[in-house]
Design a protein around this motif. Structure first.
Motif, short mmCIF file in Angstrom:
data_model
loop_
_atom_site.label_atom_id
_atom_site.label_comp_id
_atom_site.label_asym_id
_atom_site.label_seq_id
_atom_site.Cartn_x
_atom_site.Cartn_y
_atom_site.Cartn_z
N GLN A 31 1.20 -0.94 0.61
CA GLN A 31 0.00 0.08 -0.11
C GLN A 31 1.28 1.46 0.01
OE1 GLN A 31 -2.92 0.09 3.15
NE2 GLN A 31 -4.06 2.06 1.82
N PRO A 32 1.83 1.48 0.86
CA PRO A 32 2.54 2.80 0.64
C PRO A 32 3.29 2.74 -0.34
CG PRO A 32 3.26 1.03 2.91
CD PRO A 32 2.22 0.36 1.69
N VAL A 33 3.86 2.15 -0.98
CA VAL A 33 4.74 2.03 -2.69
C VAL A 33 3.17 2.22 -3.55
CG1 VAL A 33 4.23 -0.10 -3.29
CG2 VAL A 33 5.88 1.65 -3.98
N TYR A 34 2.07 1.72 -3.24
CA TYR A 34 0.68 1.63 -4.36
C TYR A 34 0.67 3.29 -4.36
CZ TYR A 34 0.34 -2.87 -5.60
OH TYR A 34 0.43 -4.25 -5.60
N ALA A 35 0.59 4.00 -3.35
CA ALA A 35 0.36 5.29 -3.24
C ALA A 35 0.66 6.27 -3.81
CB ALA A 35 0.50 6.13 -1.34
N SER A 36 2.55 6.27 -3.41
CA SER A 36 3.14 7.11 -4.56
C SER A 36 3.43 6.69 -5.48
CB SER A 36 4.46 6.46 -3.55
OG SER A 36 5.19 6.47 -2.84
N ALA A 37 2.94 5.31 -6.26
CA ALA A 37 2.66 5.66 -7.50
C ALA A 37 1.66 5.87 -8.30
CB ALA A 37 2.53 3.74 -7.72
N ALA A 38 0.53 5.87 -7.16
CA ALA A 38 -0.32 6.26 -7.99
C ALA A 38 -0.62 8.04 -8.16
CB ALA A 38 -1.70 6.76 -6.38
N GLU A 39 0.14 8.84 -6.73
CA GLU A 39 0.85 10.57 -6.76
C GLU A 39 1.30 10.70 -8.10
OE1 GLU A 39 -1.09 13.31 -5.40
OE2 GLU A 39 -2.02 11.48 -4.77
N TYR A 40 2.15 9.70 -8.43
CA TYR A 40 3.27 9.43 -10.23
C TYR A 40 2.21 9.69 -11.09
CZ TYR A 40 5.27 7.73 -14.01
OH TYR A 40 5.92 7.38 -15.17
N MET A 41 1.35 8.39 -11.24
CA MET A 41 0.40 8.75 -12.39
C MET A 41 -0.66 9.88 -12.33
SD MET A 41 0.65 5.62 -14.21
CE MET A 41 -0.57 6.64 -15.10
N LYS A 42 -1.01 10.08 -11.17
CA LYS A 42 -1.78 11.70 -11.60
C LYS A 42 -1.11 12.04 -12.01
CE LYS A 42 -4.24 14.80 -8.10
NZ LYS A 42 -4.50 15.08 -7.04
N ASN A 43 0.14 13.06 -11.52
CA ASN A 43 0.69 13.66 -11.82
C ASN A 43 1.75 13.84 -13.24
OD1 ASN A 43 0.99 15.43 -9.50
ND2 ASN A 43 2.74 13.83 -8.82
N ILE A 149 7.23 2.76 -12.18
CA ILE A 149 6.19 1.89 -11.38
C ILE A 149 6.67 0.33 -11.11
CG2 ILE A 149 4.03 0.69 -10.63
CD1 ILE A 149 2.84 3.06 -12.03
N SER A 150 6.99 -0.21 -11.87
CA SER A 150 7.95 -1.31 -11.26
C SER A 150 9.00 -1.20 -10.73
CB SER A 150 8.50 -2.27 -12.80
OG SER A 150 7.32 -2.77 -13.43
N LYS A 151 9.77 0.07 -11.57
CA LYS A 151 10.71 0.54 -10.44
C LYS A 151 10.74 0.69 -8.95
CE LYS A 151 15.34 2.91 -10.51
NZ LYS A 151 15.13 3.09 -8.62
N MET A 152 9.14 1.71 -8.29
CA MET A 152 9.60 2.27 -7.78
C MET A 152 9.14 0.77 -6.51
SD MET A 152 6.32 4.85 -8.75
CE MET A 152 6.61 5.88 -6.79
N ILE A 153 8.81 -0.54 -6.84
CA ILE A 153 7.79 -1.59 -6.42
C ILE A 153 9.31 -1.95 -6.21
CG2 ILE A 153 6.90 -3.80 -6.10
CD1 ILE A 153 4.41 -2.03 -7.79
N ARG A 154 9.71 -2.48 -6.67
CA ARG A 154 11.22 -3.21 -7.09
C ARG A 154 12.45 -3.16 -5.98
NH1 ARG A 154 11.32 -3.21 -12.32
NH2 ARG A 154 13.23 -1.57 -12.60
N ASP A 155 12.43 -1.40 -6.46
CA ASP A 155 13.08 -0.65 -5.12
C ASP A 155 12.63 -0.45 -3.27
OD1 ASP A 155 14.85 0.30 -7.33
OD2 ASP A 155 13.78 2.45 -7.03
N TYR A 156 10.99 -0.48 -3.37
CA TYR A 156 10.13 -0.46 -2.10
C TYR A 156 10.63 -2.07 -1.55
CZ TYR A 156 6.85 -1.11 1.36
OH TYR A 156 5.45 -0.80 2.46
N LEU A 157 10.11 -3.48 -2.28
CA LEU A 157 10.97 -4.03 -1.82
C LEU A 157 12.37 -4.77 -1.37
CD1 LEU A 157 9.03 -6.41 -3.83
CD2 LEU A 157 8.51 -6.08 -1.92
N ALA A 158 12.77 -3.52 -2.13
CA ALA A 158 14.37 -3.91 -2.20
C ALA A 158 14.66 -3.45 -0.81
CB ALA A 158 15.83 -3.38 -2.59
N HIS A 159 14.13 -2.42 -0.88
CA HIS A 159 14.99 -1.79 0.80
C HIS A 159 14.07 -2.31 2.52
CE1 HIS A 159 16.18 0.92 -2.34
NE2 HIS A 159 17.32 0.81 -1.47
N GLY A 160 13.19 -3.47 2.14
CA GLY A 160 12.15 -4.10 3.18
C GLY A 160 11.44 -3.27 3.18
N GLY A 161 10.81 -2.65 2.44
CA GLY A 161 9.72 -1.30 2.70
C GLY A 161 8.96 -0.41 3.20
N ASP A 162 10.27 -0.17 2.95
CA ASP A 162 10.88 1.22 3.82
C ASP A 162 10.73 3.22 2.63
OD1 ASP A 162 11.83 0.34 6.11
OD2 ASP A 162 14.06 -0.16 5.32
#
Length: 162
Positions: A31-43, A149-162
């Motif tokens: 959900q946190p990374v999806y929130a970031s992805a949603a704002e990116y997509m809105k912009n 968005i794929s990169k955002m998700i990969r980065d999110y998972l690589a950093h343990g969800g931070d």
């Protein structure tokens, strides 16, 4: 040769189960990374409307017809009488499964028109009857949006969800 034995009791299993559950929850809570992805997509979507005038596939929108330009007092700017379409692009919902982006823009008569812009109109009513308005898609994912968005998700998972 000595045998190796590992004894696990109920307390150890509870601790292990709790830790595995915590790790899975952290990994599956996107959900946190999806929130970031949603704002990116809105912009990105607002940018399509205000600047690039292209669909998610990169195709430029159809130009206004001559009669439309005349009705707009010589203004040949596509989709920019009031800016309402861009103003009403919004993140509607973000969950652990993804996000919803919507547009609830109204025309000057108070009627919804986001879908007319996205899909076009087969036959118009009113001043100019029986004319087709071409689609000018603005909602959707471009290849670049998908990569980012794929990169955002990969980065999110690589950093343990931070």
């Amino acid at each position: 040769m000595a045998d190796l034995q590992v004894r696990v009791d109920a307390s150890d299993l509870r601790k292990l189960n709790k830790r595995i559950s915590e790790l899975l929850h952290d990994t599956l809570n996107l959900q946190p990374v999806y929130a970031s992805a949603a704002e990116y997509m809105k912009n990105s979507t607002v940018n399509r409307v205000l600047r690039s005038k292209t669909g998610p596939d990169g195709e430029r929108w159809a130009a206004l017809r001559e009669v439309t330009v005349k009705l707009k007092g010589g203004n040949d700017s596509i989709l920019f009488d009031s800016g309402e379409l861009a103003k009403w692009i919004q993140v509607e919902d973000v969950t652990h499964d993804g996000f919803v982006l919507s547009s609830t823009a109204l025309n000057h008569e108070g009627e919804p028109y986001s879908s007319y812009v996205q899909d076009g109109v087969k036959r118009t009513k009113g001043m100019i009857r029986r004319k087709k308005i071409p689609p000018r898609p603005f909602m959707g994912f471009s290849d670049e949006n998908k990569r980012r968005i794929s990169k955002m998700i990969r980065d999110y998972l690589a950093h343990g969800g931070d």
